[in-house]
Design an enzyme around this catalytic site. Structure first.
Site, mmCIF file in Angstrom:
data_model
loop_
_atom_site.group_PDB
_atom_site.id
_atom_site.type_symbol
_atom_site.label_atom_id
_atom_site.label_comp_id
_atom_site.label_asym_id
_atom_site.label_seq_id
_atom_site.Cartn_x
_atom_site.Cartn_y
_atom_site.Cartn_z
ATOM 1 N N TYR A 1 16.365 18.039 -59.515
ATOM 2 C CA TYR A 1 17.429 18.876 -60.072
ATOM 3 C C TYR A 1 18.397 18.011 -60.872
ATOM 4 O O TYR A 1 18.785 16.934 -60.422
ATOM 5 C CB TYR A 1 18.279 19.536 -58.990
ATOM 6 C CG TYR A 1 17.613 20.377 -57.950
ATOM 7 C CD1 TYR A 1 16.251 20.607 -57.925
ATOM 8 C CD2 TYR A 1 18.381 20.955 -56.955
ATOM 9 C CE1 TYR A 1 15.682 21.389 -56.945
ATOM 10 C CE2 TYR A 1 17.819 21.742 -55.968
ATOM 11 C CZ TYR A 1 16.462 21.951 -55.957
ATOM 12 O OH TYR A 1 15.908 22.716 -54.986
ATOM 13 N N HIS B 1 16.530 31.313 -42.218
ATOM 14 C CA HIS B 1 17.518 31.204 -43.290
ATOM 15 C C HIS B 1 18.593 30.231 -42.823
ATOM 16 O O HIS B 1 19.679 30.614 -42.398
ATOM 17 C CB HIS B 1 18.103 32.573 -43.632
ATOM 18 C CG HIS B 1 17.312 33.303 -44.660
ATOM 19 N ND1 HIS B 1 17.250 32.893 -45.975
ATOM 20 C CD2 HIS B 1 16.507 34.387 -44.563
ATOM 21 C CE1 HIS B 1 16.463 33.712 -46.659
ATOM 22 N NE2 HIS B 1 15.995 34.619 -45.826
ATOM 23 N N HIS C 1 6.532 2.331 -45.134
ATOM 24 C CA HIS C 1 5.249 2.305 -44.433
ATOM 25 C C HIS C 1 4.450 1.100 -44.900
ATOM 26 O O HIS C 1 4.230 0.907 -46.097
ATOM 27 C CB HIS C 1 4.449 3.581 -44.713
ATOM 28 C CG HIS C 1 5.146 4.825 -44.275
ATOM 29 N ND1 HIS C 1 5.248 5.211 -42.960
ATOM 30 C CD2 HIS C 1 5.820 5.766 -44.994
ATOM 31 C CE1 HIS C 1 5.918 6.337 -42.874
ATOM 32 N NE2 HIS C 1 6.286 6.695 -44.098
ATOM 33 N N GLU D 1 30.138 36.528 -40.638
ATOM 34 C CA GLU D 1 29.942 37.542 -41.673
ATOM 35 C C GLU D 1 31.247 38.110 -42.242
ATOM 36 O O GLU D 1 31.225 38.999 -43.088
ATOM 37 C CB GLU D 1 29.079 38.673 -41.109
ATOM 38 C CG GLU D 1 27.673 38.195 -40.737
ATOM 39 C CD GLU D 1 26.877 39.201 -39.910
ATOM 40 O OE1 GLU D 1 25.641 39.181 -40.003
ATOM 41 O OE2 GLU D 1 27.512 39.989 -39.162
ATOM 42 N N ASP E 1 20.106 34.310 -47.266
ATOM 43 C CA ASP E 1 20.125 35.722 -46.877
ATOM 44 C C ASP E 1 21.475 36.353 -47.198
ATOM 45 O O ASP E 1 21.555 37.508 -47.639
ATOM 46 C CB ASP E 1 19.787 35.888 -45.393
ATOM 47 C CG ASP E 1 20.641 35.010 -44.483
ATOM 48 O OD1 ASP E 1 21.213 34.001 -44.952
ATOM 49 O OD2 ASP E 1 20.722 35.316 -43.271
#
Length: 430
Positions: free
Chosen positions: A332, A129, A276, A408, A134
């Site tokens: 997106y 993660h 390439h 956290e 998470d």
């Protein structure tokens, strides 16, 4: 991703409804902190890639059911939708958290470090993660518990969207994203407004960031193939060199940003990430392939950039006697925070974070598939601080890296602001 800290632009808003519920939210969120941290660590230690989040989805569904929330599983492959009907009529508010991890091998030495491995694109890699999904899941599980505990007081319905595959699915010629697929399966049809957050490893804990209007870039994939005529490297005049032509195209593409895009309104990016062509030092090859990324902040700007890329590549190639094929794949759209909704909820953000803790985000050239939800209904996407207090954002590992780390200490604030969004919006829109 470096984040510029700017002074807060205070937004005027109407009087916030249901403020009487805020103290209860604060109390419940604080009581849930250790539980949310435990959930986050478990999910972090057991990461799953997009459309494979079966363990995570089960954990979410079991939790929602334990709260008496109506649950639908298997949405957009592995997604989970929870519906909490309040005790009073009102609007439907959606809250979103993304669930997927990344093919990254974790280097951070944590007791709950991921040791999961997989084969991705034919290569052995760790799974981690490394973008903080998470934390998004754990925070929204906490919000579900907070709001379920005051169900009778809610003036409307809450829809919890636990979304798979935000990072995208690229396989067998198909490119898709969890938000896009959820929209296609109808999850937004009954929604009045949608909110989401993203943890930031380079934003200090205790801070919340947002901006009105375009916030994160739209992203598209670019492919250009230049066709020439193969020749001996000692006699280049006998062929048409696609390598020299490609070099001119790369330089030409940069003039789109410097000469065509109004950068005083919004920036744009055209990056060639790989070239390439050729196999030997003395052979001019027959073709050269280029791939890259495009970042724009709106449909009009996107159309301009796409047009100029095609014109520049094809005309430069033509002038050299070569041919260029241009393929642009839209991924997106830009993440655009609805101005009216953003103004409405500005006081809620300030109330949750407190004076001096709200940041006016700069434009972010990263992309988010939350934008698909915003294309359907008014949406607001915010940033939540996850860097330790006093940390240096220029020295803190960014997202999508093996050293990505989240403090956290900001989870309670995340629960508070998302819960405030729900009750305040309901109070203003009842």
């Amino acid at each position: 991703m470096k984040r510029l800290i700017l002074p807060l632009v205070l937004l005027s808003g109407v009087a916030v409804g249901q403020t009487k519920l805020r103290p209860e939210i604060d109390k419940k969120a604080s009581a849930l902190e250790s539980k949310v941290i435990e959930w986050r660590r478990d999910i972090h230690q057991n990461p799953e890639l997009g459309n494979a989040e079966t363990r995570t989805a089960k954990k979410i569904a079991d939790h929602l059911r334990s709260l008496g929330i109506e649950v639908q599983e298997g949405v957009a492959v592995t997604g989970v939708v929870g519906v909490l009907k309040g005790g009073k009529p009102g609007p439907t508010v959606a809250l979103r958290a993304d669930m997927d991890a990344l093919p990254v091998t974790e280097r951070v030495d944590l007791p709950f470090k991921s040791t999961v491995t997989t084969t991705y694109n034919g290569q052995e890699t760790g799974v981690m993660h490394a973008c903080g999904h998470d934390t998004h899941v754990a925070i929204l599980m906490g919000v579900a518990e907070v709001l379920a505990g005051m169900q009778k007081d809610l003036q409307g319905t809450v829809k919890f969207l636990f979304q798979p595959a935000e990072e995208g699915i690229y396989q067998e010629g198909v490119t898709t994203w969890g938000a896009k697929q959820m929209v296609e399966e109808g999850v937004m049809k009954d929604v009045d407004a949608v909110f989401g957050l993203h943890i930031g490893s380079q934003m200090e804990v205790g801070k919340v960031g947002y901006r009105s209007g375009p916030a994160m870039a739209g992203v598209d994939n670019l492919e250009i193939t230049v066709h020439g005529t193969q020749a001996h490297g000692a006699s280049p005049w006998s062929g048409t060199d696609p390598i020299v032509t490609s070099a001119q195209i790369v330089n030409g593409l940069q003039t789109i940003i410097s000469r065509n895009v109004n950068i005083t309104a919004a920036p744009a990016i055209v990056t060639v990430g790989a070239i390439h062509g050729g196999i030997r030092h003395n052979i001019i090859p027959e073709k050269v392939e280029m791939i890259g990324t495009i970042r724009t902040f709106g449909d009009e700007q996107q159309a301009l950039v796409h047009k100029r890329i095609t014109e520049i590549a094809t005309h430069i190639a033509e002038s050299a006697g070569a041919k260029a094929d241009v393929n642009i794949e839209k991924l997106y759209p830009a993440t655009v925070n609805d101005p009216a909704l953003t103004e409405l909820m500005g006081p809620s953000i300030l109330a949750a974070a407190g004076e001096g803790n709200v940041i006016n985000n700069p434009l972010i050239t990263g992309a988010e598939d939350f934008s698909f939800f915003q294309r359907e209904k008014p949406g607001l996407f915010i940033s939540l601080g996850g860097m330790k207090k006093g940390g240096d954002p220029t020295k803190t590992p960014s997202h999508h890296t093996p050293d990505f780390y989240i403090d956290e200490g900001g989870f309670v604030l995340g629960m508070r602001v998302m819960s405030y969004f729900v009750v305040d919006y309901m109070g203003m829109k009842k």
